[in-house]
Design an enzyme around this catalytic site. Structure first.
Site, PDB file in Angstrom:
ATOM      1  N   GLU A   1       0.878  -1.169   0.000  1.00  0.00           N
ATOM      2  CA  GLU A   1       0.000   0.000   0.000  1.00  0.00           C
ATOM      3  C   GLU A   1       0.918   1.223   0.000  1.00  0.00           C
ATOM      4  OE1 GLU A   1      -2.751   0.237   3.285  1.00  0.00           O
ATOM      5  OE2 GLU A   1      -3.437   2.202   2.620  1.00  0.00           O
TER       6      GLU A   1
ATOM      7  N   ARG B   1       5.332 -12.816   9.718  1.00  0.00           N
ATOM      8  CA  ARG B   1       6.044 -11.596   9.362  1.00  0.00           C
ATOM      9  C   ARG B   1       7.388 -11.534  10.079  1.00  0.00           C
ATOM     10  NH1 ARG B   1       4.068  -6.448   9.723  1.00  0.00           N
ATOM     11  NH2 ARG B   1       2.105  -7.143   8.884  1.00  0.00           N
TER      12      ARG B   1
ATOM     13  N   LYS C   1       4.247   0.872   9.718  1.00  0.00           N
ATOM     14  CA  LYS C   1       4.408   2.104   8.949  1.00  0.00           C
ATOM     15  C   LYS C   1       3.867   3.311   9.714  1.00  0.00           C
ATOM     16  CE  LYS C   1       2.972   0.149   5.006  1.00  0.00           C
ATOM     17  NZ  LYS C   1       2.494   0.046   3.615  1.00  0.00           N
TER      18      LYS C   1
HETATM   19  P1  ATP Z   1       0.754  -1.449   7.669  1.00  0.00           P
HETATM   20  O1  ATP Z   1       1.994  -1.221   8.502  1.00  0.00           O
HETATM   21  O2  ATP Z   1       0.214  -0.204   7.034  1.00  0.00           O
HETATM   22  O3  ATP Z   1      -0.258  -2.383   8.248  1.00  0.00           O
HETATM   23  P2  ATP Z   1       1.889  -3.418   5.947  1.00  0.00           P
HETATM   24  O4  ATP Z   1       3.197  -3.447   6.649  1.00  0.00           O
HETATM   25  O5  ATP Z   1       1.007  -4.595   5.961  1.00  0.00           O
HETATM   26  O6  ATP Z   1       1.103  -2.163   6.368  1.00  0.00           O
HETATM   27  P3  ATP Z   1       1.700  -3.315   3.097  1.00  0.00           P
HETATM   28  O7  ATP Z   1       2.087  -2.205   2.221  1.00  0.00           O
HETATM   29  O8  ATP Z   1       0.290  -3.744   3.103  1.00  0.00           O
HETATM   30  O9  ATP Z   1       2.171  -2.907   4.507  1.00  0.00           O
HETATM   31  O10 ATP Z   1       2.639  -4.557   2.862  1.00  0.00           O
HETATM   32  C1  ATP Z   1       2.936  -5.095   1.605  1.00  0.00           C
HETATM   33  C2  ATP Z   1       3.297  -6.537   1.755  1.00  0.00           C
HETATM   34  O11 ATP Z   1       4.402  -6.696   2.623  1.00  0.00           O
HETATM   35  C3  ATP Z   1       2.153  -7.324   2.349  1.00  0.00           C
HETATM   36  O12 ATP Z   1       1.985  -8.490   1.597  1.00  0.00           O
HETATM   37  C4  ATP Z   1       2.591  -7.609   3.747  1.00  0.00           C
HETATM   38  O13 ATP Z   1       2.067  -8.812   4.208  1.00  0.00           O
HETATM   39  C5  ATP Z   1       4.113  -7.657   3.623  1.00  0.00           C
HETATM   40  N1  ATP Z   1       4.739  -7.282   4.881  1.00  0.00           N
HETATM   41  C6  ATP Z   1       4.528  -6.170   5.599  1.00  0.00           C
HETATM   42  N2  ATP Z   1       5.243  -6.177   6.733  1.00  0.00           N
HETATM   43  C7  ATP Z   1       5.937  -7.341   6.751  1.00  0.00           C
HETATM   44  C8  ATP Z   1       6.857  -7.950   7.662  1.00  0.00           C
HETATM   45  N3  ATP Z   1       7.218  -7.355   8.804  1.00  0.00           N
HETATM   46  N4  ATP Z   1       7.372  -9.153   7.329  1.00  0.00           N
HETATM   47  C9  ATP Z   1       7.032  -9.752   6.185  1.00  0.00           C
HETATM   48  N5  ATP Z   1       6.178  -9.248   5.287  1.00  0.00           N
HETATM   49  C10 ATP Z   1       5.626  -8.044   5.552  1.00  0.00           C
HETATM   50 MG    MG Z   2      -1.080  -4.195   4.859  1.00  0.00          MG
END
Ligand code: ATP
Ligand code: MG
Length: 563
Positions: free
Chosen positions: A37, A262, A272
């Site tokens: 996003e 994650r 974020k």
């Molecule tokens: P927010 O912090 O806004 O909830 P998010 O970290 O989920 O957002 P996105 O932009 O939706 O951010 O993430 C893009 C992709 O990265 C998604 O598929 C998410 O699952 C993956 N992702 C985000 N954070 C992690 C993490 N700490 N480890 C592994 N994958 C991640």
């Molecule tokens: Mg997300």
């Protein structure tokens, strides 16, 4: 892309894919996507997801899309879109011509919502947000149906049309899926499908005032792009029944959602929202502050894509939440730079040394190996002269036993140069040493004595007349607790900030050859660690970021745990 030292290891997602290929599922295609996003910069957690999705595509001869999940107009910005593209590319991955935006599918989402209404599977609800929450029930109590749940299809079509035309205010009503208010899975209790948001979207402008909810849009995005394996993090496990429900009811191509744990890192926040706070409240200098866990921050700090990819390979992919030690990430960088970074001499806190028996005005060019780990990296010439700088720390007037550096009467080796002996200490009025008078042994050129005389200390140095001015920025962890979220009652993660996370050494001196090197060059400063040239360098003054020290804390952790 240079070769990784870590060979790809298998994990449960690869096993699922291998099985699907054997079964000829999806016509033996493998197609993944990375769906950020655009509401912030990418961080090291995203790198795990990027390496996983693009890595799988590469390994199984498949494809991986870069798709911006830009369905929320309120928090998204173009700056983030551009930074994300730059970061994915920098990590070494290529989406070729498959760059997509969920906002390009808004019309398709809208048509799908109409389809749900026509099939009696969605309704416009006029309950307030509070009422909806109340009606939803709890984990232990079933929800109850909204009084608007049984509106006719015609009524719902008309109301949804009015929502789309902007005839209702934000929050006045929403479109909900009609599933099961008694479901043990709260996500299935008539979740929202569309909401009214009278906000401009960074790509579609004011065309829409209704925006689809993540759970509805995401599966459709995957379906439209014919994604075979939709890999996401564990918190979406409970959303999978809903992901499946939408695709099944709409009778469209149905990717398989697979969840993995994650990445969490010690001493690091990864949300974020929290990273945005650090930026907005000027706690760091920006998204690319070298203390940030963002890809942009790590890059500026001196991390290499190779080190990050190796790290992502080493941490593996599993189903249970855990926290990885930051020392492992640092270890990966050290291993990479040890092989590749040219060595250089930098005196962070200079102390002047005059070599009294060295001819005034004489300059010798001394040969130095660029990287003892890799002789193919060649040699360079370093100027040596009568007045040099050494590190303040490398001199003690009254040294303890076993102090092998310089002290009155002691002899040490100047790296690549000569043996010198300290004859006299000149001090300022407060008694601080300001200059050492030393003598050198001309028969020790290159730093080796011909009579077999040994010295224990080897010091780095730079010639005063040739040295380049430098500012050196030394970083420590941004937080002083392994889990920054672990804050006292009534306080948040900001109460765990490390006040000493940045130390600026303004008057350092480095060898002259570094002046010609471009920003972002990685170097090993002898005895100090790995550094990179910061783009802030200007007007003849170089700025260096310390990427990582030489101390391998990871090896120590490994040793302690295996004992
Ligand atoms: P927010 O912090 O806004 O909830 P998010 O970290 O989920 O957002 P996105 O932009 O939706 O951010 O993430 C893009 C992709 O990265 C998604 O598929 C998410 O699952 C993956 N992702 C985000 N954070 C992690 C993490 N700490 N480890 C592994 N994958 C991640
Ligand atoms: Mg997300």
């Amino acid at each position: 892309m240079s070769e990784e030292k870590t060979q790809p290891v298998s994990h449960f997602i690869k096993e699922i894919i291998k099985k699907d290929l054997e079964d000829n599922k999806n016509g033996s295609r493998v197609h993944t996507r990375f769906p950020p996003e655009p509401n912030g910069y990418l961080h090291i957690g995203h790198a795990k997801s990027i390496c996983l999705n693009f890595g799988i595509a590469k390994e199984f001869n498949g494809l991986c899309n870069l798709r911006f999940d830009d369905t929320n107009p309120v928090k998204e910005e173009l700056e983030y879109v551009e930074s994300i593209k730059e970061d994915v590319r920098w990590l070494g991955f290529d989406w070729e011509d498959r760059l997509y935006f969920a906002s390009d599918y808004f019309e398709q989402f809208y048509q799908a919502a109409l389809q749900l209404i026509k099939d009696g599977l969605a309704y416009v609800d006029h309950l307030t947000a509070d009422q909806i929450r109340e009606y939803r029930g709890t984990l232990t109590q079933p929800g109850k149906p909204s009084p608007y749940r049984d509106r006719t299809i015609e009524e719902n079509l008309a109301l949804f049309e009015k929502m789309k035309n902007g005839d209702f205010e934000e929050g006045e009503c929403i479109l909900r899926a009609k599933i099961d208010m008694a479901s043990p899975n709260i996500n299935m209790r008539d979740p929202a499908v569309y909401r009214i948001l009278k906000a401009s979207h960074h790509r579609t402008g004011d065309k829409w005032c209704i925006y689809p909810m993540y759970d509805f849009a995401h599966g459709l995005e995957d379906s439209i792009e014919k994604i075979t394996h939709s890999i996401c993090t564990l918190e979406f496990e409970d959303h999978r029944p809903l992901y499946d429900w939408f695709l099944e009811k709409l009778n469209v191509f149905h990717p398989q959602q697979i969840e993995f744990a994650r990445l969490n890192l010690t001493y690091t926040v990864m949300s974020k929202r929290k990273l945005l706070r650090l930026v907005k409240e000027n706690i760091v200098s920006g998204w690319d502050d070298p203390r940030m866990p963002t890809i942009a921050g790590l890059r500026r700090r001196g991390y290499t894509p190779e080190a990050i990819r190796t790290f992502c390979e080493m941490i593996g992919v599993g189903k249970s939440e855990s926290t990885v030690d930051l020392a492992l990430l640092e270890y990966c960088l050290r291993e990479d730079l040890n092989k590749r970074a040219p060595r250089a001499m930098a005196v962070l806190r200079p102390l002047k040394v005059t070599i009294t028996n060295y001819p005034e005005g004489k300059v010798e060019q001394l040969e130095a190996l660029n990287n003892p780990e890799d002789e193919s990296m060649g040699v360079r010439m370093i100027p040596f002269s009568r007045v040099i700088y050494i590190e303040q720390d490398d001199f003690m007037e009254n040294p303890p036993k076993k102090y092998f550096r310089l002290s009155p009467g002691a002899e040490v080796r100047l790296k690549h140069a000569y043996y010198i002996t300290c004859d006299e200490v000149l001090k300022d009025s407060s008694g601080q040493p300001v200059e050492l008078l030393c003598s050198y042994d001309p028969a020790t050129k290159g730093g080796w004595s011909q009579d077999g005389r040994k010295v224990k200390g080897t010091l780095h140095w730079v010639s005063v007349d040739h040295a380049v001015d430098a500012e050196v920025r030394i970083y420590e962890n941004l937080f002083n607790k392994p889990n920054p979220e672990d804050a006292e009652e009534g306080k948040d993660f900001l109460s765990n900030l490390n006040p000493n996370s940045l130390e600026i050494i303004a008057d350092s001196k480095v060898e002259p050859g570094l002046m010609e090197m471009p920003a972002r060059t990685s170097l090993q400063f002898l005895r100090h660690g790995y550094f990179t040239i910061d783009p802030d360098s200007k007007n003849g003054k170089l700025v260096f970021n310390r990427a990582v020290s030489l101390k391998d804390t990871w090896a120590k952790i490994q040793r302690n745990t295996s004992e």
